[in-house]
Design a protein around this motif. Structure first.
Motif, PDB file in Angstrom:
ATOM      1  N   LEU A 116     -28.720   9.273  -8.726  1.00 23.12           N
ATOM      2  CA  LEU A 116     -30.555   9.424  -9.953  1.00 23.12           C
ATOM      3  C   LEU A 116     -31.166   9.388  -8.724  1.00 23.12           C
ATOM      4  O   LEU A 116     -32.419   9.787  -8.767  1.00 23.12           O
ATOM      5  N   TRP A 157     -30.267  10.503 -18.256  1.00 22.33           N
ATOM      6  CA  TRP A 157     -29.512   9.883 -16.805  1.00 22.33           C
ATOM      7  C   TRP A 157     -29.809   8.512 -17.738  1.00 22.33           C
ATOM      8  O   TRP A 157     -28.601   7.501 -17.847  1.00 22.33           O
ATOM      9  N   LEU A 158     -30.630   7.629 -18.084  1.00 24.61           N
ATOM     10  CA  LEU A 158     -31.228   6.857 -18.847  1.00 24.61           C
ATOM     11  C   LEU A 158     -29.089   6.764 -19.572  1.00 24.61           C
ATOM     12  O   LEU A 158     -28.694   5.901 -20.147  1.00 24.61           O
ATOM     13  N   ILE A 159     -29.931   7.796 -20.758  1.00 29.28           N
ATOM     14  CA  ILE A 159     -28.328   7.396 -21.914  1.00 29.28           C
ATOM     15  C   ILE A 159     -27.238   7.829 -21.380  1.00 29.28           C
ATOM     16  O   ILE A 159     -26.539   6.921 -22.130  1.00 29.28           O
ATOM     17  N   ALA A 210     -38.400  13.467  -8.523  1.00 29.68           N
ATOM     18  CA  ALA A 210     -39.716  13.205  -8.516  1.00 29.68           C
ATOM     19  C   ALA A 210     -40.664  13.388  -7.565  1.00 29.68           C
ATOM     20  O   ALA A 210     -41.574  13.709  -7.671  1.00 29.68           O
ATOM     21  N   HIS A 245     -47.210  13.554 -11.680  1.00 27.42           N
ATOM     22  CA  HIS A 245     -46.941  11.912 -11.568  1.00 27.42           C
ATOM     23  C   HIS A 245     -46.340  11.639 -13.029  1.00 27.42           C
ATOM     24  O   HIS A 245     -45.424  11.159 -12.546  1.00 27.42           O
ATOM     25  N   TRP A 269     -40.179  14.881 -26.418  1.00 26.40           N
ATOM     26  CA  TRP A 269     -38.979  13.838 -26.081  1.00 26.40           C
ATOM     27  C   TRP A 269     -37.766  15.012 -26.196  1.00 26.40           C
ATOM     28  O   TRP A 269     -36.801  14.404 -25.567  1.00 26.40           O
ATOM     29  N   LEU A 326     -40.621  15.984 -15.542  1.00 31.00           N
ATOM     30  CA  LEU A 326     -38.581  15.583 -15.132  1.00 31.00           C
ATOM     31  C   LEU A 326     -38.040  16.238 -16.654  1.00 31.00           C
ATOM     32  O   LEU A 326     -37.313  15.757 -16.694  1.00 31.00           O
ATOM     33  N   LEU A 376     -43.868  11.208 -16.794  1.00 26.30           N
ATOM     34  CA  LEU A 376     -42.185  11.642 -17.034  1.00 26.30           C
ATOM     35  C   LEU A 376     -42.399  12.564 -17.329  1.00 26.30           C
ATOM     36  O   LEU A 376     -40.946  13.269 -17.412  1.00 26.30           O
ATOM     37  N   ALA A 418     -34.626  12.886 -16.442  1.00 27.21           N
ATOM     38  CA  ALA A 418     -34.711  10.891 -16.715  1.00 27.21           C
ATOM     39  C   ALA A 418     -33.934  10.173 -17.445  1.00 27.21           C
ATOM     40  O   ALA A 418     -33.454   9.435 -17.296  1.00 27.21           O
ATOM     41  N   GLU A 438     -26.061   6.365 -18.938  1.00 30.08           N
ATOM     42  CA  GLU A 438     -25.797   5.179 -18.252  1.00 30.08           C
ATOM     43  C   GLU A 438     -25.665   4.233 -18.672  1.00 30.08           C
ATOM     44  O   GLU A 438     -24.596   2.988 -19.085  1.00 30.08           O
ATOM     45  N   ALA A 439     -26.369   4.132 -19.748  1.00 30.05           N
ATOM     46  CA  ALA A 439     -25.813   3.519 -21.496  1.00 30.05           C
ATOM     47  C   ALA A 439     -24.646   3.796 -21.885  1.00 30.05           C
ATOM     48  O   ALA A 439     -23.612   2.886 -22.700  1.00 30.05           O
TER      49      ALA A 439
END
Lengths: 205, 496
Positions: B178, B137-139, B185, B194, B67, B199, B196, B134, B141-142
């Motif tokens: 996104l 991006w999520l982090i 993706a 396919h 990760w 990315l 996670l 990805a 956004e948080a």
């Protein structure tokens, strides 16, 4: 995804930019999220994990978020409707131009389904247009969710689907953003007595 | 030490999340202050240890886990975020003592402030080490949700406006980014990847040659346009001056010194991984366009008579432009400048925002107009403002003098002498603008009706000026070792 469902999503997005009442706009958005979720469920092909995630997204976007937004408008009653800067017809024409741009200018994104690609990009652009064209802060918040539904439409159409981590993470982020934005909308209403974003234009150089 | 990396990677954002929970259960303001500082200290220590591990590896390949990805750039950002975050926690009690009631009761406000600050800090610390586009991006956004609440913390009308604008614009920008990620993706899925990890940074880098050029170009443009909104690059920078000037000073420091460069790091990684497919000419052109436009848009505002924090906000726009320009040039010289600039700008800008705390205490009207003659009321505050402005303007021995020189020379080496020349002229004008602000605001004639600062209240800013000022001098010395080092060569190659 089924072309009729995709077109229905686009139609509901266009309707959000036109309507005057916040409650009607929330209903339209809930319907759009419902259509998206039905489409997503139809794409899972019976895979239990995918169905579970799609059902969870359905519950959150088509039911929980609209309920939260409805609770917000109950707590931020407007004495009179916020006057729109442009007429519904003008807004529809503007939104139609945006959709046309998406159809003519967006190059192939690799999905092999031009209708879905165009609709997804058009919904993102429509969301941005709603934020720009509508004065009430709640409509601006709805614009964010319309754009997010456009992204979800493209995401569920990815061959094999996107990873659960991304789908659930994006849903968590959306819920976080909507909660914070709802808190802002409530605070703005308490401070100004209305949710009209035109009154938030004091910062200039 | 490398064996500890997986543990540290989990601990670094984990401790602030524990801090967030503790902040919510604090019963008194004093308890909240103590708990916050007691949690921030080990979090900063863990982040510094991780940063030191990354930096000590010099030019060796990045460390990778399922990760995470830890390279030299992660090390620089982690060190910056740890230091500025800790300083922001240290000065927060001083801000909160005078902020009074905001969205809720004073006691509850303090708990919410610390909870949001810990969440924001945890997300910031995670951005440089996350190994997947990805997830990054999520982090990011948080960070928007947490920091928007902090921007509007005072609850004033202007703060609400700034916070709302920030929330809307950056969320829309990130939606566009996104869209770019989903396009990538799709390309990966068409190639049979396919899950996670398709990315992951290194997976994308490995697959870039095989990605279809047209759709990858679309993805790159969407990603950069979206991230530019969050970085605050012109012309999508409208939220930046408002958010930086209306946020509490400790938050403004984190926004400018940590958030903007962290998102810039993600943009840099996007460039590095997609360049084999998109082509270096395109990636260079996009970064140089954003960088130069930001500098040119910012400079006229540096000449205006602006409130202190608003001036610093426009200076952030200028400096993000300089860093973007350096990444665009991409030569080892320019990258050496970028590394030094990120660190130097962070220290100087954080000090400037911290100086706003005593400044607004002695002269509350300085929130709405340019300060004047601060030295006569509070020499310590004036010293902090002076050190910050002189460093930001790039006056030697500021590390930003060396970093800007390296970036401009890197531009010449990259075959862009005209761009370097335009940037040089703009930066010279910016330097004069900040010098003008220094003379008028810090040294000039004082405004009337102001409180004289008490020496006890000035102690924190004296300590911060000493710490961050020494850090700036140390950076200037360390910067001389950067050009030609294997550390910089590896970063310039874009090796992940």
């Amino acid at each position: 995804m089924n072309a009729a469902l995709v077109s229905a999503m686009l139609g509901l997005g266009l309707a959000v930019i036109m309507v005057r009442r916040r409650s009607v706009a929330i209903l339209l958005l809930a319907a759009q999220s419902l259509v998206l979720s039905i489409g997503a469920l139809s794409l899972t092909g019976g895979r239990s994990g995918d169905s579970l995630v799609a059902s969870f997204v359905l519950l959150s976007k088509a039911i929980v978020l609209p309920l939260l937004l409805y609770a917000l408008i109950r707590r931020t009653r407007e004495v009179r409707l916020v006057v729109a800067t442009t007429s519904p017809l003008m807004r529809l024409l503007g939104a139609g131009a945006v959709v046309l741009c998406a159809v003519t200018l967006v190059p192939p994104l690799g999905l092999g389904d031009a209708h879905t690609e165009h609709a997804a990009v058009a919904l993102v652009l429509l969301g941005i247009t709603i934020v720009v064209a509508r004065r009430p802060v709640l409509f601006q918040l709805l614009g964010l969710i319309v754009a997010e539904n456009g992204l979800s439409l493209l995401a569920v159409s990815v061959p094999g689907g996107l990873s659960y981590v991304i789908e659930l993470g994006a849903l968590f982020d959306l819920a976080l953003i909507v909660t914070v934005a709802a808190a802002f909308a409530h605070r703005i209403h308490s401070q100004l007595g209305t949710g009209d974003s035109e009154l938030l234009r004091g910062l200039r150089d | 030490m490398t064996d500890l990396v997986p543990i540290l990677v989990a601990v670094v954002p984990g401790i602030p999340l524990v801090g967030m929970a503790l902040a919510l259960i604090a019963r008194t303001p004093r308890q909240a202050d103590l708990l916050a500082l007691a949690t921030a200290l080990p979090a900063a220590a863990a982040a510094t240890a991780l940063a030191a591990t990354a930096l000590a590896r010099g030019g060796q390949p990045a460390l990778r886990g399922q990760w995470y990805l830890l390279d030299g750039a992660s090390g620089v950002l982690l060190a910056v975020i740890a230091l500025v975050g800790l300083c922001s926690f240290a000065v927060s009690p001083a801000y909160l003592r005078t902020s009074g009631r905001s969205w809720t009761t004073a006691a509850r406000s303090r708990s919410l402030y610390y909870a949001a600050l810990f969440l924001f800090w945890a997300a910031l610390l995670a951005v440089p080490i996350v190994g997947n586009l990805a997830a990054a991006w999520l982090i990011i956004e948080a960070t928007t949700a947490a920091s928007a609440l902090l921007v509007a913390f005072s609850g004033r009308r202007e703060a609400l406006e700034a916070g709302w604008k920030y929330l809307l614009l950056t969320t829309l920008g990130l939606s566009v980014a996104l869209l770019g990620i989903i396009v990538l993706a799709i390309s990966q899925a068409n190639a049979g990847h396919h899950d996670l990890h398709a990315l992951d940074w290194h997976a994308l880098r490995g697959a870039a040659h095989a990605l279809p050029k047209d759709s990858t170009l679309v993805a790159f443009v969407l990603l950069l346009a979206g991230l530019a909104t969050k970085i605050g690059w012109a012309p999508v920078h409208n939220w930046l001056p408002d958010a930086h000037s209306e946020a509490p000073a400790p938050i403004s420091a984190l926004l400018s010194a940590a958030l903007l460069p962290s998102v810039l790091l993600i943009a840099w990684r996007v460039k590095a991984m997609l360049e084999p497919s998109v082509g270096s000419n395109t990636t260079h052109a996009v970064f140089i366009a954003f960088g130069l436009t930001s500098i040119l848009v910012a400079v006229p505002f540096l000449w205006q008579s602006l409130p202190w924090k608003r001036l610093l906000a426009y200076s952030s726009l200028e400096h993000m432009g300089v860093i973007g320009l350096g990444i665009g040039f991409g030569t080892p010289l320019a990258i050496a400048g970028v590394v030094l600039h990120v660190a130097g700008h962070a220290l100087a800008k954080a000090l400037g925002f911290y100086a706003a705390l005593p400044l607004l205490r002695i002269d509350p009207a300085a929130a709405h107009r340019a300060p004047a003659g601060v030295v006569s009321e509070s020499p310590s505050t004036a010293a902090a403002m002076g050190v910050s402005l002189l460093a930001l303007s790039g006056l030697p021995p500021s590390p930003l003098f060396l970093s800007e020189l390296l970036i401009l020379l890197g531009g010449v080496a990259a075959g862009d002498p005209l761009i370097s020349a335009i940037a040089l002229i703009a930066l010279a004008l910016g330097f004069l603008g900040l010098l003008h602000a220094l003379i008028e605001g810090v040294v000039g004639e004082r405004a009337r009706h102001r409180r004289r600062a008490r020496s006890r209240a000035e102690r924190p800013i004296v300590a911060l000026t000493a710490i961050l000022g020494s850090g700036l001098l140390a950076l200037a010395a360390a910067g001389l070792l950067l050009p030609g080092s294997s550390f910089v060569e590896t970063l310039a190659r874009g090796a992940l």
